[in-house]
Each structure stands twice: as structure tokens, then as C-alpha cells.
Design an enzyme around this catalytic site. Structure first.
Site, PDB file in Angstrom:
ATOM      1  N   CYS A  68       3.180   1.664   2.911  1.00 43.39           N
ATOM      2  CA  CYS A  68       4.420   0.888   2.776  1.00 43.39           C
ATOM      3  C   CYS A  68       5.454   1.687   1.984  1.00 43.39           C
ATOM      4  CB  CYS A  68       4.154  -0.431   2.056  1.00 43.39           C
ATOM      5  SG  CYS A  68       2.939  -1.509   2.841  1.00 43.39           S
ATOM      6  N   ASP A  88      17.054  26.376 -29.254  1.00 40.18           N
ATOM      7  CA  ASP A  88      15.752  26.075 -28.647  1.00 40.18           C
ATOM      8  C   ASP A  88      15.873  25.729 -27.163  1.00 40.18           C
ATOM      9  OD1 ASP A  88      14.416  26.313 -31.128  1.00 40.18           O
ATOM     10  OD2 ASP A  88      14.986  24.264 -31.656  1.00 40.18           O
ATOM     11  N   ASP A 115      14.462  21.407 -31.600  1.00 40.32           N
ATOM     12  CA  ASP A 115      15.537  20.415 -31.763  1.00 40.32           C
ATOM     13  C   ASP A 115      16.932  21.021 -31.805  1.00 40.32           C
ATOM     14  OD1 ASP A 115      15.557  21.622 -34.307  1.00 40.32           O
ATOM     15  OD2 ASP A 115      16.210  19.754 -35.248  1.00 40.32           O
ATOM     16  N   CYS A 139       0.845  -1.193   0.000  1.00 41.42           N
ATOM     17  CA  CYS A 139       0.000   0.000   0.000  1.00 41.42           C
ATOM     18  C   CYS A 139       0.878   1.240   0.000  1.00 41.42           C
ATOM     19  CB  CYS A 139      -0.927   0.014   1.213  1.00 41.42           C
ATOM     20  SG  CYS A 139      -0.055   0.196   2.786  1.00 41.42           S
ATOM     21  N   ASP A 158       9.230  25.106 -33.053  1.00 38.97           N
ATOM     22  CA  ASP A 158      10.335  25.612 -33.848  1.00 38.97           C
ATOM     23  C   ASP A 158      10.080  25.145 -35.286  1.00 38.97           C
ATOM     24  OD1 ASP A 158      12.975  26.580 -34.549  1.00 38.97           O
ATOM     25  OD2 ASP A 158      13.571  24.475 -34.570  1.00 38.97           O
TER      26      ASP A 158
END
Length: 726
Positions: free
Chosen positions: A17, A625, A621, A14, A431
């Protein structure tokens, strides 16, 4: 030196735990960070190797009643161990159930039947239930309130009622109920663990594709070695149908390679000499030789496995609120059970009248019980019905399944909380170059104004290192079949201007056009251009028009985002007219060109200032950026981009399709929906069931069945994420 490890945890059942294990690990000197996941039964630990090791961490976890599988060879033993406990519980539950039915029905009675039921249940607790009870007492000694505590209290109370009934025959024996609670508890754990294994299969699939051995060339002879013994520079031999052992560069042969398990790309990729190949991908064509470039933890596949494991171990923000609820949930339930027990003892006549009424309506409610027996009946049911395991599983199981689904579609989450943030995104900033476009200039048209212009343009482009020159070279080789270079002399390349060379006494220049009027009749305003001049006679000999083509799925992706109520924005460092043309083509209304990295950051800040409710995702990419990816609420880095961009993103897309952005958002939204459903049913179940148990309307065995069913339901509901349409 900081080191990271993912280890299996045994014994958790649970959310309480999870908190107990996390606290035990976090308090160990030298541990930097720890996340514990109930859905995978794993702990992600970052620690200082010179101060502590996993063995010491495991000892501290053992003190609170759980176990770390430092030896990964034991990682698959958990399910088998629970299965063995379940079988043992079954062997005791079957005879005790038969005795209980015979006893209750009056079909068969013999002396000391109560004693026999008590002995069988006692043996069940001492064997199949021994681990659960031991963990419960360890948890209590450390001030932790876990699901095991509730189960142990319920089972012990059941067995004690049987012992008391031997001395006071008026007390009803619930001893057989103890064995049945254990049986259904272990059945639920077994089904839950099986379902969790299915939910976490994505990470195992990545682990399974790692080859165990490699064939390398040693002194001209092929030698098979374990993958751990590979060194950068080793030449590996890979036959058709085999997986490439580790990342490398193709040095001999040509072939098609299947990278689908790693990048999500369904089509095989053609590989030629000099191109990179990914460890774990499958050679589909002819035999090849590959020079190893990265080994061990540095490989692409190992990094992907780390990404998935970290995402699966990470906590979503909603989990913090749940932990606060769960921290007081178990003590509250125990208090309610104690209150119920005392209440029925203090008001026995009222309890008996309620019991008589309920037993006339509900066949599972026994009638004719004494006040003490009714108090025990309701208290046991209250303890068992309210176990919070479903609450603890609601969030992590959904994240586990979603991260696997995302990985199969080429998306890897660095942070599990990114699911929650991405699900609420209402603006996506793209972009242009390498994101909406392919990022590779392609020759659209070549205009030749002299007979010898073709060979001169090809020969000069071959001498240049500029990306546009490379595209021109590929165009002539593929379209015209050119291979021979003219014997040019005095070759000089000037960055930003182009290449100058002489041939047969004449000087030629390939590069930027001297004036736009020279090339205007032959190009489009959005083209990139390369012009060839005869410098000696001051004549234009040819013009190459190049364009960065859109990705095939860019228009469709933008349309889908709009249908989802998400605003697309285009942001690029390219010329304004080029950006405007791309935006018009794909259907984006808001765009801006000529932006530097700082401009992109300022643009995102403006978006947020203009609309405080805007949750912005940035897709890019390039190096330029990276700042915007960090500033956005969620950064999505294209895996084909730079390492800096990939490091800056919260999500990495290793599939080149821009449609992967849409699919990833859909997965995040579906994950949020599943978590909401899971939490609703978990809370609804407890809110409805607790009062019924307290008034004696639920039998303890039915309570245990319902509790187990709720956990399995939550995991199964999360597994349904695999069926969503993308």
C-alpha cells in the site's frame, strides 16, 4: 516555490500500500520528493506550490483506492472509522459463528442454514468489508498487489464456496469463514492502529504544547488573539503556569522556565531581561513580558516538529531491500494459493488422505471434506496467512518510537537513516570548545598585585567586548559585588591586544601579557590569561586566569563510550597543550590541537584511510566544525552551537549534556536490534506458516488471527524501546 507538508493517509495496511500511495504522489507533476510511512499513516510531501496543490495530489491518491486527509481536522478520524467497521463486523460475526458451531456440532439443524450463513457473511462483506474489497479491486486495476488483495480474495472465495454449496451440496460451505476473516482482520487493524498511535505520540506531544492563543499589549491594553495573528515585535504577557506563545526575548520581569518538553533539559532555566525564550516552554515563576521574535513556521518548536516528522517519514536503507521483497511477495503468495487450489483438485484422493490424517491430530482441521472443498480450504488459508503487513511495519514503527525516545532526551534526528548509521559507529570525534567543555570561559583565579588593581581591572573589562573581559566582569560582580565603574578616559579597544584607557593622568592596559615570564608565577600552562599593566610606570598590576571548564558529564560519557567499544578522539583548534590536558583529564588517548576547519576534515579522512572499517561520528558546535560534520559518516551538532553547525549535522542535540551523545548512540543501537528482531519474526512467521497453510494444517480463521497477531507483535515489540535503560 517549494513547500513541505505532512498529511495523513487513510486505507494503508501493508508495505505494498505504501508503494502504491508513494507512486501515485510521486507521479503527480510538481511533486519534488515524497516519503510515505506505514507506522504513522502519513506522507511527507515536498512540492512546487505554483504547479500543484494538496487537493490535486489527494485526487491522484484517491484514484488508486486511498485517501489523503488534506484537512488536518480529520487527522484523528482513522481510528474511529476502523472501530466502526470492526463493530459492524462483530455484529455479523457473532451470529454466523454461533450458526457455524451449531451446524458443525449437529446440536441444531434447520432448513436453509447454509443459506442463512451465506446471507449474513454476504452482508458483512457488503458493509464492514466493502472498503477493503473496493481498495483491492482498485489496486488490481492499477497493477498493485496489496494486503487488501489477499484479504479480499480470501473473503470472496469463502463466500463463493457458500454459494456453490447451494447448487452442489457435496461442496463444503466456508461462507461463515469469510465473516470471521473480516472480523479478525479489522480487529488486527484496530489494535495495530491503536499501537501505532501510541508509537507516534512524541510528535503529538510536541504539537499539543503549542499554545492556541496569546495575550498581547495593544495601546496599553491586554488583548487575547489567536496564535496565527502574532507578528514579530508584539509584546506578549505570560502569567505563571502558562506556556510562552512563541519565540521571543524577555523584556520585563525575571522567571524560571520549564523547557523539558522541547530540549529534554529536566531542570528549570532561569531567564532574565534580554534573554531568549522558546515558544511552548512553561513560565514557572512570576509574570513576564516577552517580545515576539519568530512566529509560525520560523519558531524553534515548529522546526523541531519538522525535524521529528521528517525523521519519522524518512526511509532507512534496509527498507529499500524490503520493498523489493514485498513487491514480489503478494503475487508469489497468490501464485502459491492458485497452485495449492489446483493441486488439491488434481489429486483429490491424496488431499483427502492428508486431510484425514491432519484432522485426527488437529482439532481445528475439518474432516470429511471433498477434493474441491479441501482445495478451497487450503487456498483461502494460504491467501490469508501470508499478508505482508508485519514486514511493512518492522522498520518504520521502530524508527517512530526511537525518534520519540530520542526527542525526550534532547536529540532530534534530521534523517531516519541516521539511526542505522549511528548504530554502527565505532569512532566518535569530539570538538573541545562547547562540546566537551562548556564553551564559556570562567575565571579560575585573579591575582592582584596593587591596592587599586581590582577596581581598575573591573572598570576596564566593563569597557571591552571580548568574551574573556565579559567573564572577568561577571566574576567581580558575582564574587566581589562590584557595580561602580571608575571615570576612565581615552578608552580604546584593539582586537587581539586589549583595552587602553587613562585614569588620573596614568595609562592602563588590560589584555594580552607582554611576556609569558610576567605571568608565569600566577597561572597554569593551560589557562587563558588577561594581564593588567600600569603603562605609565611599566608595572604589572594583576593577572586573571581563565579556563573553559569541562562539562560535568564529559568524563563519564567518554568512559561509557569506551565500554561500548567506541573509540573517542579529541580534535580542537585550541593550543596543543590545552588539548593534551583536556584529553588526559577525560581519558582520551588520540587527540590533536591547533586544527583549522580543513585540518579537521583531513584528520577524519586519515581516520578512514587508516581503518577502512571505521564509521566515524563527529560531535561539534562551531562554524569551524561544519565541514567535518558533513564529511563524517554521521554528524552530531550541539544545539547550543551555531546555526551553520546545526544545519550540517545529521543529529541535533538540544540538551547541553554531553551524555546525550551516549544516550543517542544507545537508542540507535537498540533501534537496530528491534528492527532485526521484527524482521526475523516477520520472515520466520511467513516461512513457517505458508507451508502449513498449503498442506491444510491451518484453518483460515486461525490464519487470520495469526496474521493480525504478527502485526500487533511487531508494533508492540517496537514500543518496548521506551523501556531501554539509558
Amino acid at each position: 516555490m517549494a513547500k513541505k507538508a505532512v498529511v495523513d493517509v487513510r486505507g494503508m495496511s501493508c508495505a505494498s500500500c505504501v508503494n502504491t500511495v508513494r507512486t501515485a504522489i510521486a507521479k503527480t507533476p510538481g511533486v519534488i520528493n515524497v516519503e510515505v510511512n506505514l507506522a504513522t499513516d502519513q506522507a511527507f510531501i515536498e512540492y512546487e506550490e505554483d504547479k500543484v496543490d494538496l487537493v490535486q495530489i489527494a485526487k491522484n491518491v484517491s484514484k488508486v483506492g486511498y485517501a489523503l486527509d488534506v484537512d488536518q481536522a480529520k487527522a484523528n478520524e482513522e481510528l474511529e472509522r476502523i472501530k466502526e467497521q470492526f463493530i459492524a463486523a462483530t455484529l455479523f460475526m457473532v451470529p454466523v459463528t454461533v450458526l457455524m458451531i451449531l451446524h458443525m456440532s449437529g446440536l441444531l439443524m434447520f432448513p436453509h442454514m447454509d443459506l442463512l450463513e451465506l446471507m449474513i457473511s454476504g452482508l458483512a462483506v457488503a458493509t464492514a468489508g466493502q472498503e477493503t474489497v473496493a481498495r483491492a479491486f482498485k489496486a488490481l486495476l492499477h497493477g498493485q498487489w496489496t494486503m487488501d488483495v489477499l484479504i479480499a480474495f480470501g473473503v470472496i472465495m469463502s463466500v463463493l464456496s457458500g454459494a456453490i454449496s447451494l447448487v452442489y451440496p457435496t461442496v463444503y460451505s466456508f461462507a461463515s469463514v469469510g465473516a470471521m476473516i473480516l472480523f479478525f482482520n479489522l480487529l488486527g487493524k484496530y489494535l495495530e492502529t491503536s499501537a501505532k498511535k501510541r508509537a507516534a505520540k512524541s510528535i503529538r506531544a510536541l504539537l499539543d504544547i503549542r499554545p492556541q492563543t496569546a495575550r498581547i499589549i495593544v495601546d496599553g491594553v491586554e488583548v487575547e488573539v489567536p496564535i496565527q495573528q502574532l507578528d514579530p515585535g508584539d509584546i506578549m504577557v505570560v502569567r505563571p503556569g502558562e506556556r510562552i506563545p512563541t519565540d521571543g526575548v524577555l523584556t520585563e520581569g525575571e522567571s524560571y522556565v520549564d523547557e523539558s518538553m522541547i530540549t529534554g533539559e529536566s531542570m528549570p532555566v532561569q531567564k532574565e531581561i534580554g534573554q531568549n525564550v522558546i515558544g511552548g516552554s512553561v513560565n514557572l515563576g512570576s509574570p513576564i513580558k516577552v517580545k515576539a521574535t519568530k512566529v509560525g513556521e520560523d519558531t524553534f518548536l515548529s522546526q523541531l516538529i519538522d525535524l521529528v516528522q521528517q525523521a519519522q517519514a524518512a526511509r532507512m536503507p534496509i527498507q529499500d531491500a524490503l520493498d523489493k521483497v514485498i513487491a514480489i511477495f503478494v503475487p508469489t503468495v497468490i501464485s502459491l494459493a492458485a497452485f495449492t487450489f489446483v493441486f488439491w483438485l488434481v489429486f483429490p484422493q491424496y488431499a483427502i488422505s492428508v486431510n484425514n490424517y491432519l484432522s485426527s491430530l488437529l482439532p481445528w482441521v475439518p474432516n470429511g471434506l471433498s477434493g474441491f472443498s479441501l482445495a478451497a480450504f487450503t487456498a483461502i488459508a494460504t491467501l490469508v496467512i501470508a499478508c505482508p503487513c508485519a514486514l511493512g511495519l518492522a522498520t518504520p514503527t521502530a524508527v517512530i518510537v526511537a525518534s520519540g525516545l530520542a526527542a525526550r532526551n534532547g536529540a532530534y534526528f534530521k534523517d531516519g537513516s541516521a539511526f542505522q548509521r549511528l548504530a554502527s559507529v565505532n569512532t566518535v570525534v569530539f570538538d573541545k570548545t562547547g562540546t566537551l567543555t562548556k564553551g564559556k570561559p570562567t575565571v579560575r583565579k585573579v591575582t592582584l598585585l596593587a591596592d587599586n588593581a581590582k577596581n581598575i581591572m573591573y572598570s576596564m573589562a566593563k569597557q571591552s567586548h571580548h568574551p574573556l573581559s565579559k567573564s572577568i566582569t561577571e566574576y567581580f560582580e558575582e564574587q566581589e559585588g562590584l557595580r561602580d565603574i571608575l571615570p576612565m578616559e581615552h578608552i580604546k579597544e584593539t582586537p587581539g591586544l586589549g583595552v587602553i584607557a587613562t585614569l588620573n593622568g596614568k595609562t592602563y592596559a588590560l589584555g594580552k601579557a607582554k611576556t609569558y615570564d610576567d605571568i608565569e608565577p600566577y597561572v597554569l600552562p593551560t589557562d587563558s590569561t588577561v594581564a593588567l599593566y600600569d603603562e605609565t610606570d611599566q608595572i604589572l598590576l594583576g593577572v586573571a586566569s581563565l579556563t573553559d571548564p569541562l562539562r560535568e558529564d564529559a568524563i563519564k560519557a567518554v568512559e561509557q563510550l569506551k565500554k561500548m567499544g567506541i573509540k573517542p578522539v579529541l580534535l580542537s583548534g585550541d593550543r596543543e597543550e590545552v588539548v593534551a590536558e583536556i584529553a588526559s583529564t577525560v581519558g582520551i588517548d588520540t587527540y590533536k590541537g591547533g586544527t583549522l576547519p580543513q585540518d579537521k576534515m583531513d584528520f577524519i579522512k586519515e581516520l578512514k584511510e587508516q581503518n577502512p572499517d571505521a564509521l566515524v561520528a563527529m560531535v561539534g558546535d562551531g562554524i569551524n566544525d561544519a565541514p567535518a560534520l558533513r564529511l563524517a559518516d554521521i554528524g552530531i551538532a550541539m544545539g547550543s552551537g551555531t546555526d551553520v553547525a546545526i544545519e550540517s549535522g545529521d543529529i541535533v542535540l538540544y540538551k547541553s549534556d554531553i551524555d546525550a551523545v551516549v544516550k543517542t548512540i544507545k537508542i540507535a543501537q537498540a533501534t537496530k536490534g528491534k528492527i532485526t528482531q521484527n524482521l526475523f519474526w516477520a520472515f520466520f512467521y511467513n516461512v513457517l506458516a505458508l507451508p502449513l497453510a498449503m498442506v491444510g494444517a491451518i484453518h483460515p480463521v486461525i490464519a487470520e488471527i495469526a496474521m493480525a497477531f504478527s502485526s500487533v507483535t511487531v508494533v508492540t515489540n517496537s514500543l518496548r524501546l521506551n523501556r531501554i535503560k539509558l
